[in-house]
Design an enzyme around this catalytic site. Structure first.
Site, PDB file in Angstrom:
ATOM      1  CG  HIS A 100      -1.700   1.243   1.440  1.00 36.25           C
ATOM      2  ND1 HIS A 100      -3.060   1.272   0.997  1.00 36.25           N
ATOM      3  CD2 HIS A 100      -1.323   2.381   1.945  1.00 36.25           C
ATOM      4  CE1 HIS A 100      -3.435   2.470   1.290  1.00 36.25           C
ATOM      5  NE2 HIS A 100      -2.501   3.191   1.914  1.00 36.25           N
ATOM      6  CD  GLU A 101       1.476   3.574   3.831  1.00 36.33           C
ATOM      7  OE1 GLU A 101       1.805   4.719   3.106  1.00 36.33           O
ATOM      8  OE2 GLU A 101       0.600   3.437   4.473  1.00 36.33           O
ATOM      9  CG  HIS A 124       0.433   6.561  -0.338  1.00 38.07           C
ATOM     10  ND1 HIS A 124      -0.250   7.222  -0.959  1.00 38.07           N
ATOM     11  CD2 HIS A 124      -0.055   5.776   0.709  1.00 38.07           C
ATOM     12  CE1 HIS A 124      -1.448   7.121  -0.139  1.00 38.07           C
ATOM     13  NE2 HIS A 124      -1.269   6.130   0.644  1.00 38.07           N
ATOM     14  CD  GLU A 160      -5.212   5.772   0.570  1.00 39.25           C
ATOM     15  OE1 GLU A 160      -5.312   4.503   1.084  1.00 39.25           O
ATOM     16  OE2 GLU A 160      -4.333   6.599   0.999  1.00 39.25           O
TER      17      GLU A 160
END
Length: 504
Positions: free
Chosen positions: A265-266, A269, A295
């Site tokens: 997930h990160e 980003h 996001e």
């Protein structure tokens, strides 16, 4: 044709000022990253002073009378489109800043450090009462901010707009009203049993986890020459500059999914931050356009890629040999485990169907606290009631309840809806990518993420803040924000998961 001298001088002055502000903002980002990864517990007070001093200098430089004069003259000039957009972005930031007095800006910075330190102590002792006075003060400051910034319909709009320009409490509420009944229904229809994800709750060596997630982040395209991965209490990504992007995650030896999906997930980003135009890195034009768009990138890589069957066809043979706990666990068992739908207490570890119910709970609670309808002293009880209502479960303590997120401790009020906005956008964006890359899932299965990453870089990342969030989404996907594709994706995916795993 060259600009007249006066226009060129004003534009040069404006660029220099906002380049300086960008450099100072990057220093603030480093201070924030260090505070969440390395800061000694006793240093929170001094870090608060440092952050407040930096915020005071930035506020003074931003609200300087000359900045307003440059903007006014440039708004009357005949500018090239890129320069006109730069002026618009600078005007937006200037107008918000001049409405806030310097002492409030300094107090907010100080309170963020105090609040985060109190939140960490409260978590260590599992005692919300330690944190409550700091949360109460943060919401008092948020109300002051909202009144000073101004709003048309609701004070929440003034705060939320800082994270998602053009959005509002009304828009978020309408989206959540559309999603809520469908998500509750689907969660009940496709809920897995307690055994479906049992294989994830075994012993998994943390060093082996670190090896795997680091390798997968690199496979996705995270450049470790321009970034790093560290542990923290709450996973996050900090984009200092495209040449310096910091990612954090957290590891549990008894639950494989925690670090796995938090890291990927990160990484999503981080790919956005590393993909921004380096030529515009110190300009408002070179920043990510909104947290909802941001996001969308993390949720796209976490869910549309890393929770897909094609991804695990390629990745599971790399993962399985690292952990004795997965011996004899088939690809199908593992795929169903990482996509198991069942109510859970922790937002960042929630499945795709129930995740947004966690966000809806936070939105409704922070709205009530901002309005004064919910006292911060009553938050634990209200939190538990909201979880019973939306998810049918109740946290056994505050550590697994209202103390799990860092956001309110550092004043990120109005932030939570961007998670759901990003979820909805991620499906629209991924569908557009599939139309452009017909063999996308074959590439994902082969571990070749370059086509998707480069498509996102061209269409999202390198665009920076040239367009408003809604306009960028429409340019990329052909439509504005639309919950229908997202709901259809969830319905189709989890209905298919009831069937034997095929080649789709």
């Amino acid at each position: 044709m060259p600009y007249p001298t006066a226009v060129a001088d004003d534009l040069s002055s404006l660029r220099k000022r906002f380049t300086l502000l960008s450099d100072l903002d990057q220093v603030g980002g480093l201070l924030g990253w260090d505070e969440q990864t390395n800061l000694p517990a006793s240093a929170s007070e001094s870090r608060g002073r440092q952050s407040a001093a930096l915020e005071a200098v930035m506020h003074e430089k931003l609200t300087d009378r000359e900045v307003g004069e440059w903007l006014a003259r440039l708004e009357d000039a005949d500018l090239e489109p890129a320069d006109a957009t730069l002026v618009r972005l600078c005007r937006r930031r200037y107008d918000r800043a001049v409405k806030l007095p310097g002492d409030l800006v300094e107090e907010l910075a100080t309170q963020r450090s105090k609040g985060q330190e109190a939140w960490l102590r409260a978590r260590r002792q599992n005692d919300y009462a330690i944190f409550e006075p700091f949360l109460r003060r943060m919401f008092e400051l948020a109300r002051q901010q909202a009144e000073l910034l101004g709003y048309d319909e609701h004070p929440y709009d003034a705060l939320h707009d800082d994270y998602e320009p053009g959005s509002s409490a009304r828009r978020v509420g309408e989206l959540f009203d559309r999603l809520r009944p469908e998500l509750v229904r689907l969660a009940r229809e496709v809920a897995g049993d307690d055994e479906q994800d049992a294989v994830l709750y075994r012993h998994f060596d943390i060093e082996q986890q670190k090896e795997f997630v680091r390798a997968e982040a690199a496979r996705f395209g995270f450049d470790f020459e321009r970034g790093r991965l560290d542990p923290s209490v709450h996973p996050f990504a900090e984009g200092i500059d495209p040449s310096d992007v910091r990612v954090t995650t957290r590891f549990r030896s008894d639950f494989l999914s925690s670090a796995l999906f938090a890291t990927l997930h990160e990484t999503g980003h981080a790919l956005y931050e590393q993909g921004l135009d380096p030529e515009l890195a110190r300009s408002p034009l070179g920043k990510a356009v909104s947290l909802g768009i941001h996001e969308s990138q993390s949720r796209l890589w976490e869910n549309l890629v890393a929770r897909s069957l094609p991804y695990w066809r390629g990745a599971y043979p790399r993962l399985q040999p690292l952990f004795p706990a997965l011996e004899g666990v088939s690809l199908e068992e593992f795929y169903r485990a990482v996509n198991c739908v069942k109510p859970s207490l922790i937002r960042v570890e929630a499945d795709e169907v129930t995740y947004n119910l966690h966000v809806i709970a936070r939105f409704e609670l922070e709205l009530a606290m901002l309005e004064g309808d919910l006292a911060t002293a009553d938050l634990p009880e209200a939190w538990n009631a909201k979880y019973r209502e939306l998810l049918g479960i109740e946290p056994p303590d505050d550590l697994l309840g209202c103390l799990q997120d860092v956001h309110w401790s550092v004043g990120l009020i109005g932030y939570f809806p961007t998670y759901t906005l990003g979820n909805v956008m991620s499906v629209q964006i991924f569908e557009a990518a599939r139309r452009s890359i017909p063999d996308l899932f074959d590439r994902i299965e082969a571990g070749d993420h370059v086509p998707l990453r480069e498509w996102l870089k061209v269409n999202i990342h390198r665009q920076g803040s040239r367009y408003e969030p809604d306009e960028l989404l429409e340019r990329v996907t052909g439509t504005r924000l639309d919950a229908a594709p997202y709901l259809a994706y969830l319905q189709n995916k989890f209905e298919d998961l009831r069937q034997p795993v095929g080649r789709a």
